[in-house]
Scaffold this motif. Structure first.
Motif, PDB file in Angstrom:
ATOM      1  N   LYS A 113      84.728  17.738  23.732  1.00  0.00           N
ATOM      2  CA  LYS A 113      83.323  17.940  23.355  1.00  0.00           C
ATOM      3  C   LYS A 113      82.618  18.826  24.382  1.00  0.00           C
ATOM      4  O   LYS A 113      81.843  19.716  24.023  1.00  0.00           O
ATOM      5  CB  LYS A 113      82.613  16.584  23.224  1.00  0.00           C
ATOM      6  N   VAL A 114      82.895  18.592  25.662  1.00  0.00           N
ATOM      7  CA  VAL A 114      82.291  19.413  26.717  1.00  0.00           C
ATOM      8  C   VAL A 114      82.758  20.859  26.578  1.00  0.00           C
ATOM      9  O   VAL A 114      81.968  21.803  26.696  1.00  0.00           O
ATOM     10  CB  VAL A 114      82.636  18.851  28.110  1.00  0.00           C
ATOM     11  N   ALA A 115      84.049  21.053  26.308  1.00  0.00           N
ATOM     12  CA  ALA A 115      84.589  22.404  26.152  1.00  0.00           C
ATOM     13  C   ALA A 115      83.973  23.107  24.946  1.00  0.00           C
ATOM     14  O   ALA A 115      83.671  24.308  25.010  1.00  0.00           O
ATOM     15  CB  ALA A 115      86.107  22.339  26.021  1.00  0.00           C
ATOM     16  N   GLU A 116      83.772  22.378  23.847  1.00  0.00           N
ATOM     17  CA  GLU A 116      83.142  22.973  22.663  1.00  0.00           C
ATOM     18  C   GLU A 116      81.717  23.412  22.951  1.00  0.00           C
ATOM     19  O   GLU A 116      81.289  24.499  22.540  1.00  0.00           O
ATOM     20  CB  GLU A 116      83.155  21.973  21.504  1.00  0.00           C
ATOM     21  N   VAL A 117      80.967  22.581  23.653  1.00  0.00           N
ATOM     22  CA  VAL A 117      79.581  22.928  23.990  1.00  0.00           C
ATOM     23  C   VAL A 117      79.547  24.122  24.938  1.00  0.00           C
ATOM     24  O   VAL A 117      78.736  25.040  24.769  1.00  0.00           O
ATOM     25  CB  VAL A 117      78.851  21.701  24.586  1.00  0.00           C
ATOM     26  N   MET A 118      80.443  24.148  25.918  1.00  0.00           N
ATOM     27  CA  MET A 118      80.496  25.292  26.839  1.00  0.00           C
ATOM     28  C   MET A 118      80.839  26.584  26.100  1.00  0.00           C
ATOM     29  O   MET A 118      80.253  27.642  26.371  1.00  0.00           O
ATOM     30  CB  MET A 118      81.523  25.038  27.948  1.00  0.00           C
ATOM     31  N   ALA A 119      81.769  26.510  25.165  1.00  0.00           N
ATOM     32  CA  ALA A 119      82.135  27.692  24.378  1.00  0.00           C
ATOM     33  C   ALA A 119      80.949  28.167  23.534  1.00  0.00           C
ATOM     34  O   ALA A 119      80.718  29.379  23.397  1.00  0.00           O
ATOM     35  CB  ALA A 119      83.326  27.373  23.493  1.00  0.00           C
ATOM     36  N   THR A 120      80.193  27.232  22.992  1.00  0.00           N
ATOM     37  CA  THR A 120      79.005  27.582  22.205  1.00  0.00           C
ATOM     38  C   THR A 120      77.970  28.278  23.071  1.00  0.00           C
ATOM     39  O   THR A 120      77.356  29.267  22.645  1.00  0.00           O
ATOM     40  CB  THR A 120      78.401  26.318  21.555  1.00  0.00           C
ATOM     41  N   VAL A 121      77.782  27.795  24.280  1.00  0.00           N
ATOM     42  CA  VAL A 121      76.833  28.432  25.209  1.00  0.00           C
ATOM     43  C   VAL A 121      77.287  29.852  25.518  1.00  0.00           C
ATOM     44  O   VAL A 121      76.483  30.786  25.511  1.00  0.00           O
ATOM     45  CB  VAL A 121      76.697  27.591  26.500  1.00  0.00           C
ATOM     46  N   GLN A 122      78.560  30.033  25.762  1.00  0.00           N
ATOM     47  CA  GLN A 122      79.078  31.370  26.078  1.00  0.00           C
ATOM     48  C   GLN A 122      79.003  32.294  24.867  1.00  0.00           C
ATOM     49  O   GLN A 122      78.733  33.487  25.005  1.00  0.00           O
ATOM     50  CB  GLN A 122      80.498  31.267  26.607  1.00  0.00           C
ATOM     51  N   GLN A 123      79.235  31.774  23.659  1.00  0.00           N
ATOM     52  CA  GLN A 123      79.131  32.594  22.451  1.00  0.00           C
ATOM     53  C   GLN A 123      77.699  33.053  22.211  1.00  0.00           C
ATOM     54  O   GLN A 123      77.474  34.089  21.600  1.00  0.00           O
ATOM     55  CB  GLN A 123      79.645  31.822  21.239  1.00  0.00           C
ATOM     56  N   ALA A 124      76.730  32.283  22.692  1.00  0.00           N
ATOM     57  CA  ALA A 124      75.323  32.675  22.568  1.00  0.00           C
ATOM     58  C   ALA A 124      74.964  33.777  23.556  1.00  0.00           C
ATOM     59  O   ALA A 124      73.880  34.334  23.490  1.00  0.00           O
ATOM     60  CB  ALA A 124      74.422  31.470  22.769  1.00  0.00           C
ATOM     61  N   GLY A 125      75.876  34.100  24.472  1.00  0.00           N
ATOM     62  CA  GLY A 125      75.642  35.176  25.441  1.00  0.00           C
ATOM     63  C   GLY A 125      75.215  34.694  26.809  1.00  0.00           C
ATOM     64  O   GLY A 125      75.034  35.494  27.715  1.00  0.00           O
ATOM     65  N   ILE A 126      75.065  33.401  26.994  1.00  0.00           N
ATOM     66  CA  ILE A 126      74.610  32.862  28.275  1.00  0.00           C
ATOM     67  C   ILE A 126      75.816  32.670  29.185  1.00  0.00           C
ATOM     68  O   ILE A 126      76.772  31.986  28.821  1.00  0.00           O
ATOM     69  CB  ILE A 126      73.856  31.539  28.070  1.00  0.00           C
ATOM     70  N   ALA A 127      75.759  33.283  30.362  1.00  0.00           N
ATOM     71  CA  ALA A 127      76.884  33.196  31.301  1.00  0.00           C
ATOM     72  C   ALA A 127      76.620  32.236  32.443  1.00  0.00           C
ATOM     73  O   ALA A 127      77.545  31.838  33.138  1.00  0.00           O
ATOM     74  CB  ALA A 127      77.187  34.585  31.861  1.00  0.00           C
ATOM     75  N   LYS A 128      75.366  31.865  32.635  1.00  0.00           N
ATOM     76  CA  LYS A 128      75.017  30.984  33.761  1.00  0.00           C
ATOM     77  C   LYS A 128      74.998  29.532  33.295  1.00  0.00           C
ATOM     78  O   LYS A 128      74.049  29.081  32.667  1.00  0.00           O
ATOM     79  CB  LYS A 128      73.657  31.364  34.346  1.00  0.00           C
ATOM     80  N   ILE A 129      76.073  28.801  33.622  1.00  0.00           N
ATOM     81  CA  ILE A 129      76.176  27.388  33.260  1.00  0.00           C
ATOM     82  C   ILE A 129      76.427  26.599  34.529  1.00  0.00           C
ATOM     83  O   ILE A 129      77.304  26.949  35.318  1.00  0.00           O
ATOM     84  CB  ILE A 129      77.332  27.134  32.275  1.00  0.00           C
ATOM     85  N   ALA A 130      75.656  25.546  34.734  1.00  0.00           N
ATOM     86  CA  ALA A 130      75.840  24.679  35.896  1.00  0.00           C
ATOM     87  C   ALA A 130      76.026  23.252  35.423  1.00  0.00           C
ATOM     88  O   ALA A 130      75.341  22.799  34.504  1.00  0.00           O
ATOM     89  CB  ALA A 130      74.633  24.774  36.832  1.00  0.00           C
ATOM     90  N   PHE A 131      76.956  22.538  36.055  1.00  0.00           N
ATOM     91  CA  PHE A 131      77.173  21.132  35.741  1.00  0.00           C
ATOM     92  C   PHE A 131      76.308  20.300  36.691  1.00  0.00           C
ATOM     93  O   PHE A 131      76.299  20.535  37.890  1.00  0.00           O
ATOM     94  CB  PHE A 131      78.629  20.741  35.953  1.00  0.00           C
TER      95      PHE A 131
END
Length: 136
Positions: A113-131
């Motif tokens: 689920k975490v990987a799916e959400v991260m992939a969705t964020v990246q597909q939206a064009g956002i590269a800055k993700i922090a845990f």
């Protein structure tokens, strides 16, 4: 408590007893110190523990949470699906190319689920993700 010798003038005593004021102020400070940390966490998840890091406070990031049941929450608002999340994130990315996402994932969430959400964020064009984690 100081006592004055009795004098000829029996006027009213004009001194203020400061002790009750100090007691009330100390109680207010304690209440503030206890309630302030409770106001900072906006997504209610059980976070994993790591060492302390310093947050980046340049811009307000989007708060993306995944609760223990796998539900997605973006800025305190539930999101129905990953497609809806991608639409919202793409709109945010169009408004601000430097937008960042802070990911609050409950420690009981499956990694898929975490990987799916991260992939969705990246597909939206956002590269800055922090845990986001909590300190041990």
């Amino acid at each position: 408590m100081a006592f004055k010798p009795r004098s000829d003038s029996d006027g009213a005593m004009s001194e203020i007893n400061v002790t009750p004021l100090v007691d009330v102020m100390l109680v207010l400070v304690i209440i503030l110190l206890v309630t302030a940390p409770l106001l900072t966490q906006s997504v209610h998840v059980t976070l994993p523990k790591t060492s302390e890091t310093t947050p980046n406070i340049d811009a307000q990031p989007l708060q993306l949470g995944i609760d223990v049941q796998g539900g997605i929450i973006l800025n305190k608002q539930p999101v129905e699906s990953l497609a809806a999340l991608e639409t919202i994130l793409t709109a945010e990315f169009v408004k601000n190319k430097e937008v960042a996402v802070h990911l609050y994932a409950d420690q009981g969430v499956v990694y898929k689920k975490v990987a799916e959400v991260m992939a969705t964020v990246q597909q939206a064009g956002i590269a800055k993700i922090a845990f986001v984690t909590v300190e041990e």
